[in-house]
Design a protein around this motif. Structure first.
Motif, PDB file in Angstrom:
ATOM      1  N   TYR A 479       0.822  -1.203   0.000  1.00 40.46           N
ATOM      2  CA  TYR A 479       0.000   0.000   0.000  1.00 40.46           C
ATOM      3  C   TYR A 479       0.863   1.263   0.000  1.00 40.46           C
ATOM      4  O   TYR A 479       0.466   2.285  -0.583  1.00 40.46           O
ATOM      5  CB  TYR A 479      -0.954  -0.021   1.201  1.00 40.46           C
ATOM      6  CG  TYR A 479      -1.950  -1.144   1.119  1.00 40.46           C
ATOM      7  CD1 TYR A 479      -3.007  -1.095   0.224  1.00 40.46           C
ATOM      8  CD2 TYR A 479      -1.813  -2.275   1.921  1.00 40.46           C
ATOM      9  CE1 TYR A 479      -3.922  -2.138   0.126  1.00 40.46           C
ATOM     10  CE2 TYR A 479      -2.715  -3.325   1.827  1.00 40.46           C
ATOM     11  CZ  TYR A 479      -3.764  -3.253   0.931  1.00 40.46           C
ATOM     12  OH  TYR A 479      -4.657  -4.281   0.831  1.00 40.46           O
ATOM     13  N   GLU A 480       2.032   1.215   0.611  1.00 43.96           N
ATOM     14  CA  GLU A 480       2.898   2.384   0.600  1.00 43.96           C
ATOM     15  C   GLU A 480       3.499   2.615  -0.785  1.00 43.96           C
ATOM     16  O   GLU A 480       3.621   3.756  -1.244  1.00 43.96           O
ATOM     17  CB  GLU A 480       4.006   2.220   1.649  1.00 43.96           C
ATOM     18  CG  GLU A 480       3.495   2.197   3.076  1.00 43.96           C
ATOM     19  CD  GLU A 480       4.614   2.079   4.092  1.00 43.96           C
ATOM     20  OE1 GLU A 480       5.554   2.900   4.045  1.00 43.96           O
ATOM     21  OE2 GLU A 480       4.561   1.162   4.931  1.00 43.96           O
ATOM     22  N   PHE A 481       3.857   1.524  -1.476  1.00 42.14           N
ATOM     23  CA  PHE A 481       4.405   1.664  -2.833  1.00 42.14           C
ATOM     24  C   PHE A 481       3.356   2.182  -3.811  1.00 42.14           C
ATOM     25  O   PHE A 481       3.694   2.743  -4.858  1.00 42.14           O
ATOM     26  CB  PHE A 481       4.941   0.323  -3.338  1.00 42.14           C
ATOM     27  CG  PHE A 481       6.251  -0.088  -2.696  1.00 42.14           C
ATOM     28  CD1 PHE A 481       6.963   0.785  -1.897  1.00 42.14           C
ATOM     29  CD2 PHE A 481       6.770  -1.361  -2.896  1.00 42.14           C
ATOM     30  CE1 PHE A 481       8.159   0.404  -1.307  1.00 42.14           C
ATOM     31  CE2 PHE A 481       7.960  -1.750  -2.316  1.00 42.14           C
ATOM     32  CZ  PHE A 481       8.654  -0.872  -1.518  1.00 42.14           C
ATOM     33  N   SER A 482       2.081   1.983  -3.498  1.00 45.15           N
ATOM     34  CA  SER A 482       1.025   2.438  -4.404  1.00 45.15           C
ATOM     35  C   SER A 482       0.767   3.940  -4.281  1.00 45.15           C
ATOM     36  O   SER A 482       0.084   4.508  -5.130  1.00 45.15           O
ATOM     37  CB  SER A 482      -0.276   1.678  -4.111  1.00 45.15           C
ATOM     38  OG  SER A 482      -0.774   1.986  -2.822  1.00 45.15           O
ATOM     39  N   LEU A 483       1.316   4.584  -3.247  1.00 42.19           N
ATOM     40  CA  LEU A 483       1.146   6.029  -3.078  1.00 42.19           C
ATOM     41  C   LEU A 483       2.039   6.782  -4.059  1.00 42.19           C
ATOM     42  O   LEU A 483       3.192   6.404  -4.282  1.00 42.19           O
ATOM     43  CB  LEU A 483       1.486   6.437  -1.640  1.00 42.19           C
ATOM     44  CG  LEU A 483       0.638   5.799  -0.535  1.00 42.19           C
ATOM     45  CD1 LEU A 483       1.184   6.212   0.830  1.00 42.19           C
ATOM     46  CD2 LEU A 483      -0.828   6.184  -0.682  1.00 42.19           C
ATOM     47  N   LYS A 484       1.516   7.835  -4.660  1.00 40.26           N
ATOM     48  CA  LYS A 484       2.271   8.618  -5.629  1.00 40.26           C
ATOM     49  C   LYS A 484       3.171   9.639  -4.928  1.00 40.26           C
ATOM     50  O   LYS A 484       2.888  10.093  -3.823  1.00 40.26           O
ATOM     51  CB  LYS A 484       1.316   9.347  -6.582  1.00 40.26           C
ATOM     52  CG  LYS A 484       0.451   8.414  -7.428  1.00 40.26           C
ATOM     53  CD  LYS A 484       1.291   7.578  -8.375  1.00 40.26           C
ATOM     54  CE  LYS A 484       0.423   6.737  -9.302  1.00 40.26           C
ATOM     55  NZ  LYS A 484       1.244   5.908 -10.207  1.00 40.26           N
ATOM     56  N   LEU A 485       4.275   9.977  -5.608  1.00 42.82           N
ATOM     57  CA  LEU A 485       5.217  10.961  -5.089  1.00 42.82           C
ATOM     58  C   LEU A 485       4.995  12.294  -5.794  1.00 42.82           C
ATOM     59  O   LEU A 485       5.078  12.349  -7.037  1.00 42.82           O
ATOM     60  CB  LEU A 485       6.674  10.528  -5.310  1.00 42.82           C
ATOM     61  CG  LEU A 485       7.213   9.351  -4.500  1.00 42.82           C
ATOM     62  CD1 LEU A 485       6.862   8.034  -5.166  1.00 42.82           C
ATOM     63  CD2 LEU A 485       8.716   9.466  -4.338  1.00 42.82           C
ATOM     64  N   PRO A 486       4.771  13.363  -5.081  1.00 41.55           N
ATOM     65  CA  PRO A 486       4.702  14.686  -5.717  1.00 41.55           C
ATOM     66  C   PRO A 486       6.080  15.111  -6.191  1.00 41.55           C
ATOM     67  O   PRO A 486       7.115  14.586  -5.746  1.00 41.55           O
ATOM     68  CB  PRO A 486       4.183  15.590  -4.588  1.00 41.55           C
ATOM     69  CG  PRO A 486       4.554  14.885  -3.324  1.00 41.55           C
ATOM     70  CD  PRO A 486       4.506  13.418  -3.632  1.00 41.55           C
ATOM     71  N   ARG A 487       6.137  16.081  -7.081  1.00 43.26           N
ATOM     72  CA  ARG A 487       7.393  16.512  -7.676  1.00 43.26           C
ATOM     73  C   ARG A 487       8.365  17.027  -6.617  1.00 43.26           C
ATOM     74  O   ARG A 487       9.579  16.809  -6.718  1.00 43.26           O
ATOM     75  CB  ARG A 487       7.129  17.583  -8.736  1.00 43.26           C
ATOM     76  CG  ARG A 487       6.347  17.082  -9.926  1.00 43.26           C
ATOM     77  CD  ARG A 487       6.127  18.162 -10.977  1.00 43.26           C
ATOM     78  NE  ARG A 487       7.377  18.567 -11.597  1.00 43.26           N
ATOM     79  CZ  ARG A 487       7.959  17.943 -12.626  1.00 43.26           C
ATOM     80  NH1 ARG A 487       7.397  16.860 -13.137  1.00 43.26           N
ATOM     81  NH2 ARG A 487       9.080  18.399 -13.148  1.00 43.26           N
ATOM     82  N   ALA A 488       7.854  17.700  -5.609  1.00 44.23           N
ATOM     83  CA  ALA A 488       8.733  18.243  -4.566  1.00 44.23           C
ATOM     84  C   ALA A 488       9.477  17.131  -3.829  1.00 44.23           C
ATOM     85  O   ALA A 488      10.666  17.281  -3.491  1.00 44.23           O
ATOM     86  CB  ALA A 488       7.915  19.079  -3.587  1.00 44.23           C
ATOM     87  N   GLU A 489       8.810  16.017  -3.589  1.00 45.35           N
ATOM     88  CA  GLU A 489       9.477  14.914  -2.891  1.00 45.35           C
ATOM     89  C   GLU A 489      10.523  14.259  -3.785  1.00 45.35           C
ATOM     90  O   GLU A 489      11.580  13.839  -3.301  1.00 45.35           O
ATOM     91  CB  GLU A 489       8.447  13.882  -2.426  1.00 45.35           C
ATOM     92  CG  GLU A 489       9.043  12.792  -1.558  1.00 45.35           C
ATOM     93  CD  GLU A 489       8.012  11.858  -0.967  1.00 45.35           C
ATOM     94  OE1 GLU A 489       8.405  10.875  -0.316  1.00 45.35           O
ATOM     95  OE2 GLU A 489       6.807  12.110  -1.159  1.00 45.35           O
ATOM     96  N   VAL A 490      10.239  14.138  -5.085  1.00 46.27           N
ATOM     97  CA  VAL A 490      11.240  13.605  -6.012  1.00 46.27           C
ATOM     98  C   VAL A 490      12.490  14.472  -5.985  1.00 46.27           C
ATOM     99  O   VAL A 490      13.624  13.959  -5.949  1.00 46.27           O
ATOM    100  CB  VAL A 490      10.659  13.526  -7.441  1.00 46.27           C
ATOM    101  CG1 VAL A 490      11.749  13.119  -8.434  1.00 46.27           C
ATOM    102  CG2 VAL A 490       9.491  12.551  -7.503  1.00 46.27           C
ATOM    103  N   GLU A 491      12.317  15.770  -6.015  1.00 41.43           N
ATOM    104  CA  GLU A 491      13.462  16.690  -5.990  1.00 41.43           C
ATOM    105  C   GLU A 491      14.241  16.575  -4.680  1.00 41.43           C
ATOM    106  O   GLU A 491      15.485  16.621  -4.685  1.00 41.43           O
ATOM    107  CB  GLU A 491      12.961  18.122  -6.190  1.00 41.43           C
ATOM    108  CG  GLU A 491      12.365  18.373  -7.574  1.00 41.43           C
ATOM    109  CD  GLU A 491      11.547  19.643  -7.635  1.00 41.43           C
ATOM    110  OE1 GLU A 491      11.449  20.344  -6.595  1.00 41.43           O
ATOM    111  OE2 GLU A 491      10.994  19.950  -8.710  1.00 41.43           O
ATOM    112  N   ALA A 492      13.552  16.403  -3.555  1.00 43.30           N
ATOM    113  CA  ALA A 492      14.227  16.262  -2.265  1.00 43.30           C
ATOM    114  C   ALA A 492      15.062  14.983  -2.217  1.00 43.30           C
ATOM    115  O   ALA A 492      16.201  14.983  -1.721  1.00 43.30           O
ATOM    116  CB  ALA A 492      13.192  16.268  -1.140  1.00 43.30           C
ATOM    117  N   ILE A 493      14.524  13.890  -2.730  1.00 39.78           N
ATOM    118  CA  ILE A 493      15.265  12.630  -2.762  1.00 39.78           C
ATOM    119  C   ILE A 493      16.499  12.769  -3.652  1.00 39.78           C
ATOM    120  O   ILE A 493      17.598  12.304  -3.302  1.00 39.78           O
ATOM    121  CB  ILE A 493      14.353  11.491  -3.246  1.00 39.78           C
ATOM    122  CG1 ILE A 493      13.260  11.206  -2.218  1.00 39.78           C
ATOM    123  CG2 ILE A 493      15.163  10.228  -3.525  1.00 39.78           C
ATOM    124  CD1 ILE A 493      12.230  10.193  -2.668  1.00 39.78           C
ATOM    125  N   ALA A 494      16.330  13.415  -4.820  1.00 39.70           N
ATOM    126  CA  ALA A 494      17.459  13.598  -5.737  1.00 39.70           C
ATOM    127  C   ALA A 494      18.570  14.422  -5.080  1.00 39.70           C
ATOM    128  O   ALA A 494      19.767  14.131  -5.269  1.00 39.70           O
ATOM    129  CB  ALA A 494      16.984  14.264  -7.016  1.00 39.70           C
TER     130      ALA A 494
END
Length: 711
Positions: A479-494
């Motif tokens: 269920y956690e993997f099915s949650l979408k990532l907003p663009r801001a979180e992608v940028e933070a991870i990068a």
């Protein structure tokens, strides 16, 4: 082919069809003439054929040819896909020894044998005598057999009989079956003067389904051979080919007599085929099923109708001007711009549902066909008004046009197949399993049909220990993997990954956010990052160093896969010929990890003592050498069909092999430097410039990432 020896006789073989694929016109005519002169019952309708000849060597291709010819068939339970003709066989010249010849056992046996021994010898293409008074009958070439053979009063020669030639086929082999055989069989038969054993050249065989017009009466086979009883009593029945073609009445009488069981060529049925058969049974007669799984009456595509009012209103005259890629018939999606949103998104969404159903029901050909059509529709810049527009688009055919007509004329703008998919209980479970990370469509079918699981609880309760570690993680964080990532979180991870990469190397590390994020998606399913460095030595083994650094601070909770394939081959472009199994599109160093943000309000410097409430995410870290970073960025940025067509275009137009690790010439295997690495003065300043040079080197117009959304 050489001239036909006079003793070659194929008159008792069943109806034969020659596939035109990969056969030059001159050779095709020559082949048909050889069959006719040999007495073979040649047919030009594949649906009538029981023996299909062609330059193919893979069962998947054979199934496609049967499906394309509207042959109604289903897989045979005892068919073993691993026991097929060698791919090299089609390139053998006549008379050369074949790769997969079945060894023949000695035909000399004791005069009395038990039932099991007799059966074993029959499977080895040998015939043994049953009694001392019975004449041993050998399977000779067709032209040398006679139905008058049998017991006589003449003195039997006591000298050992000569070793018999291999039996080309048994009469019951083609009973309600179709066999696809490599065309080399005919060449070798012509060259050697005798029909060769077709099972040494067998690519695929399937059971024929009843025709629509007659579900009970089998379709007569042209010149079908009939078994002849030889020897006294019922125990002496031996199948012998007759050179005399019997009439319809004789064949009907012969079929009423008990016959020996058909010879079994494959002793073990594969589990995958059993699962496939069960799936076809489940989805037969469904509106979304493929042609081969619809039994017994597949739904025909209705004819498209045009009313007189359409012509009177001049609909065709009001159509917008077609884009250049339509008028020029450009079939590759990498040759056109495909924006993230299309005027036809509602219709395309339903086609995607059908494509997913085809994937889950193991129709790979259907998946590719729908992907091609969807990519073409997504690139069309106008809202489609009529079926004539559909038929003008490359990759779209009558099937797609009919689906559009159905969608356009239905009150709720829904395709019936899409409705059935949404309501189908089996597909719901298969989709649930398919969405587990680490479980593909094949494994999802295995969970459902072989293990009889119906939900995640069944997996946990009955099969947890049988799962791989990756699959266990996929179920745990489903269920956690099915949650979408907003663009801001992608940028933070990068930013975090780039910081750790620079820490283990230096500040010149480049980090490119690819995948759906770079194509402009507002939300992403996972995070794809490419790391590169101008120095070749800096990227060797880099992925291992970065992962270790991130693990130490708790950002990575699980490492699913850590691959050093590119480092182990010296960071060279993937060789044109490789023994790497499942290399696919990408062979770069990479780590597929589970990520969890370590910053949360309850932390307060207490580290891992407090449970982290942040969801677990999927992150892919890819390492590319600078010399080919443009290929990596182009491949990992583009949507799936765009990636596929990049490879197809490079192969079919340029004669190259495109891979995310670089490009090689198919003839020589030479690496092609599209990015100007060889000269230090022309090297790219960043990965984005390198990507543009890749498009230029391929002869393609550069497409922005948001114009590669092929769906």
């Amino acid at each position: 082919m050489s001239s036909i020896p006079s003793k070659l006789d194929l008159s008792t073989f069943p109806a034969t069809y020659v596939l035109q694929a990969h056969v030059p016109v001159a050779e095709l005519h020559d082949t048909e003439q050889h069959l006719i002169k040999s007495g073979a019952p040649l047919t030009y309708d594949i649906r009538e054929a029981r023996l299909v000849l062609g330059y193919i060597s893979k069962p998947r291709r054979a199934k496609f040819e049967l499906q394309a010819g509207n042959v109604r068939f289903k897989p045979i339970d005892d068919w073993d896909p691993s026991d097929t003709v060698s791919p090299d066989l089609e390139y053998k010249s006549p008379g050369m020894p074949r790769i997969k010849r079945r060894k023949l056992q000695d035909t000399q046996t004791e005069s009395t044998t038990d039932e099991s021994t007799a059966s074993e010898h029959e499977d080895s293409s040998t015939i043994s005598a049953e009694t001392e008074t019975e004449v041993e009958v050998e399977a000779e070439p067709l032209s040398q057999l006679s139905i008058s053979q049998g017991p006589t009063s003449q003195t039997i020669d006591s000298s050992p009989p000569p070793e018999p030639p291999p039996i080309p086929y048994y009469p019951n082999d083609f009973a309600n079956r179709v066999k696809v055989v490599n065309l080399q069989w005919l060449k070798d038969s012509v060259h050697l003067g005798d029909p060769q054993d077709i099972h040494d050249y067998l690519v695929y065989e399937a059971e024929l389904l009843p025709s629509q017009s007659s579900s009970q009466t089998p379709e007569p086979t042209a010149a079908e051979p009939v078994p002849v009883e030889v020897g006294p009593g019922a125990e002496g029945k031996i199948p012998v080919r007759s050179s005399v073609t019997r009439g319809i009445v004789d064949r009907a009488k012969a079929e009423a007599v008990s016959k020996p069981e058909p010879r079994t060529y494959f002793s073990r049925a594969s589990k995958r085929d059993q699962i496939s058969t069960a799936a076809q049974h489940d989805f037969s007669n469904r509106s979304f099923a493929s042609a081969t799984s619809q039994n017994p009456r597949p739904q025909r595509t209705p004819l498209l109708h045009q009313t007189t009012s359409e012509h009177e209103e001049g609909v065709s005259g009001t159509l917008p001007p077609m884009p250049d890629w339509v008028s020029q018939k450009k079939v590759y999606s990498c040759e056109r711009a495909t924006p993230p949103h299309s005027p036809n998104d509602v219709f395309i969404a339903q086609l995607k549902e059908i494509r997913t159903a085809r994937l889950l029901t193991d129709d790979r050909i259907g998946v590719r066909a729908y992907s091609t059509s969807i990519a073409s529709l997504a690139a069309y810049p106008y809202q489609i008004q009529s079926t004539s527009e559909i038929l003008a688009l490359p990759g779209c055919d009558q099937k797609i046009a009919h689906l559009f007509y159905e969608w356009q004329t239905s009150p709720d703008h829904r395709i019936q197949a899409a409705k059935d998919i949404a309501d189908d209980p089996v597909l719901k479970v298969l989709r649930l399993f398919y969405e587990i990370w680490g479980v593909g469509a094949t494994t999802a079918r295995e969970f459902y049909y072989a293990r009889k699981w119906r939900d995640l609880d069944d997996i946990v309760e009955f099969g947890w220990n049988s799962l791989s570690r990756v699959q266990q993680i996929g179920v745990k964080y489903y269920y956690e993997f099915s949650l979408k990532l907003p663009r801001a979180e992608v940028e933070a991870i990068a930013d975090v990954v780039k910081h750790h990469a620079q820490k283990v190397v230096d500040e010149r590390i480049q980090c490119v956010k690819v995948g759906g994020y770079r194509r402009g998606k507002a939300e992403s399913g996972d995070v794809d990052l490419i790391l590169s460095h101008p120095e070749q030595s800096a990227t060797a083994g880099l992925v291992d160093k970065v992962v270790r650094s991130l693990e130490q601070e708790g950002w990575i909770t699980h490492t699913l896969t850590l691959n050093l394939t590119n480092t182990k081959r010296g960071q060279e472009t993937l060789p044109y010929v490789t023994n790497t199994k499942g290399a696919g599109f990408d062979t770069l160093d990479k780590a597929l990890v589970v990520w969890q943000d370590q910053s949360h309000p309850d932390n307060n410097g207490r580290g891992r003592e407090v449970k982290n409430p942040n969801p677990h995410r999927r992150v892919d870290i890819i390492i590319s050498p600078w010399r080919t970073v443009g290929c990596a960025v182009a491949g990992w940025t583009s949507d799936t069909t765009f990636q596929r067509d990049l490879r197809r275009y490079a192969k079919e137009v340029k004669g190259w092999k495109f891979d995310s690790s670089g490009v090689r010439e198919r003839g020589s295997g030479k690496w092609i430097d599209l990015e100007g690495w060889a000269d230090p003065r022309t090297r790219c300043k960043d990965p984005f410039e390198a990507e543009k040079r890749v498009f230029e080197g391929l002869g393609l117009q550069y497409r922005e990432p948001w114009d590669r959304c092929t769906g």
